[in-house]
Design a protein around this motif. Sequence first.
Motif, PDB file in Angstrom:
ATOM      1  N   LEU A  96      34.752  36.135  41.655  1.00 38.72           N
ATOM      2  CA  LEU A  96      35.457  35.371  41.137  1.00 38.72           C
ATOM      3  C   LEU A  96      36.748  35.803  40.114  1.00 38.72           C
ATOM      4  CD1 LEU A  96      32.492  34.405  38.122  1.00 38.72           C
ATOM      5  CD2 LEU A  96      33.923  32.429  39.845  1.00 38.72           C
ATOM      6  N   SER A  97      36.588  37.394  40.557  1.00 37.23           N
ATOM      7  CA  SER A  97      38.059  37.880  39.697  1.00 37.23           C
ATOM      8  C   SER A  97      38.726  37.150  41.068  1.00 37.23           C
ATOM      9  CB  SER A  97      37.560  38.996  39.751  1.00 37.23           C
ATOM     10  OG  SER A  97      36.383  39.819  38.992  1.00 37.23           O
ATOM     11  N   GLU A  98      39.059  37.095  41.809  1.00 41.45           N
ATOM     12  CA  GLU A  98      39.983  36.546  42.785  1.00 41.45           C
ATOM     13  C   GLU A  98      41.110  35.371  41.925  1.00 41.45           C
ATOM     14  OE1 GLU A  98      39.168  35.828  46.791  1.00 41.45           O
ATOM     15  OE2 GLU A  98      37.775  37.966  46.585  1.00 41.45           O
ATOM     16  N   ASP A 150      31.290  40.022  38.830  1.00 48.61           N
ATOM     17  CA  ASP A 150      31.704  40.596  40.283  1.00 48.61           C
ATOM     18  C   ASP A 150      31.314  41.807  40.957  1.00 48.61           C
ATOM     19  OD1 ASP A 150      33.037  38.281  40.876  1.00 48.61           O
ATOM     20  OD2 ASP A 150      34.993  39.057  40.355  1.00 48.61           O
ATOM     21  N   ARG A 151      30.865  43.091  39.883  1.00 49.06           N
ATOM     22  CA  ARG A 151      30.001  43.905  40.313  1.00 49.06           C
ATOM     23  C   ARG A 151      28.794  43.603  40.157  1.00 49.06           C
ATOM     24  NH1 ARG A 151      32.602  48.695  39.051  1.00 49.06           N
ATOM     25  NH2 ARG A 151      35.002  48.379  37.555  1.00 49.06           N
ATOM     26  N   PHE A 152      28.359  42.496  38.988  1.00 50.08           N
ATOM     27  CA  PHE A 152      27.002  42.692  39.019  1.00 50.08           C
ATOM     28  C   PHE A 152      26.562  41.647  40.603  1.00 50.08           C
ATOM     29  CE2 PHE A 152      22.851  41.256  37.562  1.00 50.08           C
ATOM     30  CZ  PHE A 152      21.960  42.495  36.475  1.00 50.08           C
ATOM     31  N   GLU A 156      36.831  49.231  43.332  1.00 50.46           N
ATOM     32  CA  GLU A 156      36.095  49.606  44.550  1.00 50.46           C
ATOM     33  C   GLU A 156      34.915  50.001  43.821  1.00 50.46           C
ATOM     34  OE1 GLU A 156      36.468  51.101  48.090  1.00 50.46           O
ATOM     35  OE2 GLU A 156      38.693  49.579  47.592  1.00 50.46           O
ATOM     36  N   LEU A 157      33.644  49.538  44.079  1.00 52.78           N
ATOM     37  CA  LEU A 157      32.619  49.304  43.711  1.00 52.78           C
ATOM     38  C   LEU A 157      31.803  49.320  44.446  1.00 52.78           C
ATOM     39  CD1 LEU A 157      29.829  48.113  41.753  1.00 52.78           C
ATOM     40  CD2 LEU A 157      29.975  46.186  43.353  1.00 52.78           C
ATOM     41  N   ARG A 158      30.814  51.216  44.119  1.00 57.19           N
ATOM     42  CA  ARG A 158      29.616  51.761  45.017  1.00 57.19           C
ATOM     43  C   ARG A 158      28.444  51.374  44.763  1.00 57.19           C
ATOM     44  NH1 ARG A 158      27.868  57.672  44.383  1.00 57.19           N
ATOM     45  NH2 ARG A 158      27.574  58.461  46.411  1.00 57.19           N
ATOM     46  N   VAL A 177      25.925  49.198  36.834  1.00 55.81           N
ATOM     47  CA  VAL A 177      26.833  47.833  38.042  1.00 55.81           C
ATOM     48  C   VAL A 177      28.519  48.244  37.227  1.00 55.81           C
ATOM     49  CG1 VAL A 177      26.970  45.699  36.529  1.00 55.81           C
ATOM     50  CG2 VAL A 177      25.129  46.139  37.866  1.00 55.81           C
ATOM     51  N   SER A 178      28.002  48.456  35.688  1.00 50.82           N
ATOM     52  CA  SER A 178      29.871  49.318  34.774  1.00 50.82           C
ATOM     53  C   SER A 178      30.359  50.213  35.158  1.00 50.82           C
ATOM     54  CB  SER A 178      29.422  48.394  33.549  1.00 50.82           C
ATOM     55  OG  SER A 178      29.166  47.180  33.376  1.00 50.82           O
ATOM     56  N   PRO A 179      31.008  50.220  35.061  1.00 48.98           N
ATOM     57  CA  PRO A 179      31.742  51.953  35.236  1.00 48.98           C
ATOM     58  C   PRO A 179      31.081  52.683  34.007  1.00 48.98           C
ATOM     59  CG  PRO A 179      33.581  50.120  35.268  1.00 48.98           C
ATOM     60  CD  PRO A 179      32.763  49.542  34.920  1.00 48.98           C
TER      61      PRO A 179
END
Length: 880
Positions: free
Chosen positions: A126-128, A138-140, A432-434, A447-449
């Motif tokens: 969605l963030s695009e 998006d992260r979730f 970047e999402l790990r 999920v969140s930083p």
Amino acid sequence: MSEPSPTPATTPSPDTDPPRRSRWQAFRRAPRPVRWAAWTALGLVLVLLALTAAAVVVVRRPLPQVDGEIEVPGLSASVEVVRDAHGIAQVYADTDADLMFAQGFVHAQERFFEMDVRRHVTAGRLSEIFGAETLETDRFIRTMGWRRVAEQEWALLQPATREALTAYAAGVNAYIADRSPSRLAAEYSILGLTGLDYAPEEWEPVDSLAWLKAMAWDLRGNMDAEVDRVLLSLDHSEEEIAALWPDYPYDEHPPIVSGGGVVDGVFEQNATSNATRNPRRPAYPRGVVEALERVQDRLDAMPELVGRGRGIGSNSWVVDGDHSATGMPLLANDPHLGVSQPGIWMQMGLHCRERTADCTLDTSGFTFSGVPGVIIGHNADIAWGFTNLGPDVTDLFLEQTEGDDRYVRDGATEPLEIRTETIEVRGQDDVELRVRETVHGPLISDVSPEFATVGANAPTDESGERGSGYAVALAWTALEPAPTADAILGLNRASDWDEFRAAAADFAVPAQNLVYADREGHIGYQAPGRIPVRRAGNDGTMPVEGWVSANDWTGDHVPFDGLPSVLDPEEGFIATANQAVIDERYPYLLTHDWDYGYRATRIREALEAEGELSVAEMSELQLDTTNPMAETLVPYLLDVERLPSPYYRNALNLLRDWDHTSPADSAAAAYFNVVWRTLLELTFHDDLRQRTWPDGGDRWFRVVSAMLTEPAGPWWDDAGTEDRVETRDDILRAALIEARDELTRRQSRDPRLWTWGHLHRLNLRNATLGDSGIKPVERLFNRDGWEVGGGSSIVDATSWNAVEGYEVTAAPSMRMVVSLADWDDSRWINLTGVSGHPASSHYSDQTELYVDGETLPWAYTRGAVESAAEDRLVLTPAAE
């Protein structure tokens, strides 16, 4: 140019009136500043007119061609798209591939932006489009890996299903290929004004598969209840928590299937069986609760577009020919989902001109834009409907992590599975999402930083606390690849009970109650779905210790043949409304968190009382607004003494002769519902954490009903008053008084002028731009202010959340009644309309009918379709 002559007039009075001149003369002789101001105003008007004209062009540009002829590459032969007065399309072709192609084309004509946003949702992209505002969503979703699972499902599908998905995608792409974004949807033009430089990608078959994950998420079951029980355990005993989740009342609200059991792995409707469980409860130290609170914060922040999984349900019932005025079965269905504009469904028919080996479809009903086939409806032989089965298909596993890359399991440590995802964010650098996973599933607490340190380098002390060393993993059957798409097309093609059940066997998630009827006069019920088998230490009601393997799922699922089903029951009807499927003797755990059955019981009572129903009576039952809590609560309210004055007693008098129904124009329903909301607030807000406050639905009907018999019960006492102990009647009296005052402020001093619909509004908001904060944009895309009746846990299930107010949060997303005696005698209605274009006359043209309780004729046979035809579009193969 000479000036025009003054208009003749009577002679003015020299003392009082200035000489009368023409407007033109007055303007020519005005002082220069005034003249410039006038020119400026005129210029502004012209600019506004130009902008308005441009806006109309922009909004109308995406409207699709609905008549004439279009050459389309990719078709093998011509296809007809016949639309009625409400834009509902019936598609005719000579092959299944051309039908699927045309369905994709028509879906894209009417709703491509919705489709495009949905695939960005399910891919965590969605963030695009929307920038950092949607980054957490998006992260979730990337952490859960919806798109990755959908890609794995492709190889599991039958060749015919893959062909259908491929043909559907080709049809979508044929429509969008030569069209700029501004010709696809007004949303793209508006987003372009914000600087978005975007061209949609081609549609891929996996895009269709991924959307089923979003539907599964919205119908996922009791995940929120797992967290709520843990949070309440900090302040309340097991007995108090149990009182807030009462056992299902099998004796009061019968399950869908009465009797039956599993014999040698196969469910038999006349057999019996028993099973027991003894779940082990872990301790919940502070670190665990903090991790779970972070997870719940993330769940609460998920946008409505993705679905919240709350306040939703469905009604469906089917009666046999002995209970039908037609002499053949009748089937009704109205799924309850979150409200939006446009709505979730798009009506459509898919018809082979001639049934052959290459052309097998002749089906009509409700479709998802972005997914080929009909989801709910009928074909030439059978009809089917869905309600949410509501099985417990999610579990939260508490994990002890060691360092950044290991977790504890049976006293040892194992490596976390780790992958890195790159999220593109409009207007800023990629993120970047790990993602870390255990054997149970992804760590959603990462999920969140701010959650990323959960579990990192946290030793365990003597009390069992691990500081931030607890993580939470999500086990969910939807994250296991499954061929659910096979089931959709299997239902479309089924011609009898055996073929229907064979299709249902592939329906993994979301698990649904399926009701059935056929032209041979049979009715039936089947519970499908991939439901995990748990070990004895895990009953699914609360998160469990992931570091103890004895708590794991076994890896097996409840076998399809062992799931409850019934064909032609003796009582002659089947009613499903999310109540318990079967009683507690059933050997497999489906869930402990059923809907408590108030809607189901009301439907059963009506079916038994009517004896023989017509199509119109089936539709009328869908509109039943009887409030099941009123019968219990109103006598207690009428017994309250010592109301301060006639001002308050006049309001209470509304309830004396009330029939307990809740139409939009009811003053008594307005008062009762405000009393109910106030009662819940006064009783529970002082004792419960805010996130667990009562929403006012079926569970709270059951909880409060039990409390009313205990006038000095502990929940009635107000924790904020130290010098007294309140009783039931104190709280009821206070609720009556506060509700009277609230309605006076909101509506009128005269109770006779109150209406429930004034409070209970159905606001249909666009999921993306509807809350933009820009009023002209919101007015363009939203359709707000519909006054409706019904309410939570009422057959006409226009749910509302008592924590938030009276606005509708979920509602029947459509209504249908199917006549097996005459398909063309069937009725249907959509919450909004078939189009996603706000300039279309079909954007919300069914809403007023829906609100008024009306339905549309459902044309199925070719003759009926032709009689109702308004537009005819012919898609012809383009020369290669």
